[in-house]
Design an enzyme around this catalytic site. Structure first.
Site, short mmCIF file in Angstrom:
data_model
loop_
_atom_site.label_atom_id
_atom_site.label_comp_id
_atom_site.label_asym_id
_atom_site.label_seq_id
_atom_site.Cartn_x
_atom_site.Cartn_y
_atom_site.Cartn_z
N LEU A 1 15.24 -85.06 40.36
CA LEU A 1 15.30 -83.60 40.45
C LEU A 1 15.33 -83.11 41.90
CD1 LEU A 1 15.31 -80.73 39.30
CD2 LEU A 1 12.81 -80.93 39.03
N THR B 1 7.49 -87.29 35.53
CA THR B 1 7.38 -88.74 35.63
C THR B 1 7.78 -89.16 37.05
OG1 THR B 1 9.60 -89.05 34.74
CG2 THR B 1 7.76 -89.13 33.16
N GLY C 1 9.88 -91.35 38.89
CA GLY C 1 11.25 -91.36 39.42
C GLY C 1 11.93 -90.00 39.29
N CYS C 2 11.64 -89.31 38.22
CA CYS C 2 12.24 -88.00 37.98
C CYS C 2 11.74 -86.97 38.99
CB CYS C 2 11.92 -87.52 36.56
SG CYS C 2 12.39 -88.70 35.27
N SER C 3 10.45 -87.05 39.33
CA SER C 3 9.84 -86.07 40.22
C SER C 3 9.98 -86.40 41.70
CB SER C 3 8.35 -85.93 39.91
OG SER C 3 8.17 -85.27 38.68
#
Length: 184
Positions: A77, A69, A71-73
């Protein structure tokens, strides 16, 4: 489409089931031990007991709403991967990322971001751990099922020393690696 998903992940008005509301009342707190829940790394055969993973170690556990997703990518992370050496110099022995996804997706996401030997990519396939720590939310309208709120924890010998939970559950502020680094 991706921008729309990112905006929806920041919404706070998702419908919440009664079960999720009941579980959410029992947030894991500073000073408590991590629950013993099996997560998966790499494949369904790669079972990892989260409590055992952090037993006798200083570590970071962070969780995201979904692999790949926005923001996560783009932010979450990658920050932990790039700050790995700084965490290591501060005595952190293990960094783990948890998401309500399958282990194959988590493995591919970790590979895409160079997480190997830096961040353990753990799949909470049925949200058992996420619900046990009270960090679940119903993301069915956007991601198809219950997902984890965004947060980060400092853990020492299986005991939670610090929890940085995003106020809206999905934002990108206090759970980022630089925020946790500044607290060590």
């Amino acid at each position: 489409m991706i921008m729309m998903l990112g905006n929806l992940l920041r919404r706070t008005d998702f419908p919440v089931s009664r079960m999720a509301q009941a579980v959410r009342l029992a947030h894991l707190k500073v000073g408590e031990k991590l629950p013993s829940v099996d997560l998966f790394e790499g494949s369904p055969k790669g079972s990892v007991d989260i409590a055992s993973l952090f037993a006798g170690k200083k570590g970071i556990l962070f969780a995201v709403p979904g692999a790949f997703t926005p923001g996560c990518s783009k932010t979450h992370l990658p920050g932990y991967v790039s700050d790995f050496e700084q965490f290591k110099t501060k005595g952190v022995e293990v960094i783990a990322c948890v998401s309500v996804n399958d282990p194959f997706v988590m493995a591919a996401w970790g590979e895409a971001h160079g997480a190997k030997d830096k961040v353990r990519m753990l799949a909470d396939t049925c949200a058992a751990f996420t619900k046990a720590v009270g960090m679940d939310f119903d993301a069915t309208p956007v991601l198809g099922n219950v997902r984890s709120k965004r947060y980060a924890m400092l853990i020492e010998d299986g005991t939670v020393k610090c929890i940085n939970a995003e106020p809206d559950g999905t934002g990108l502020t206090c759970s980022l690696s630089n925020s946790l680094l500044s607290q060590l």
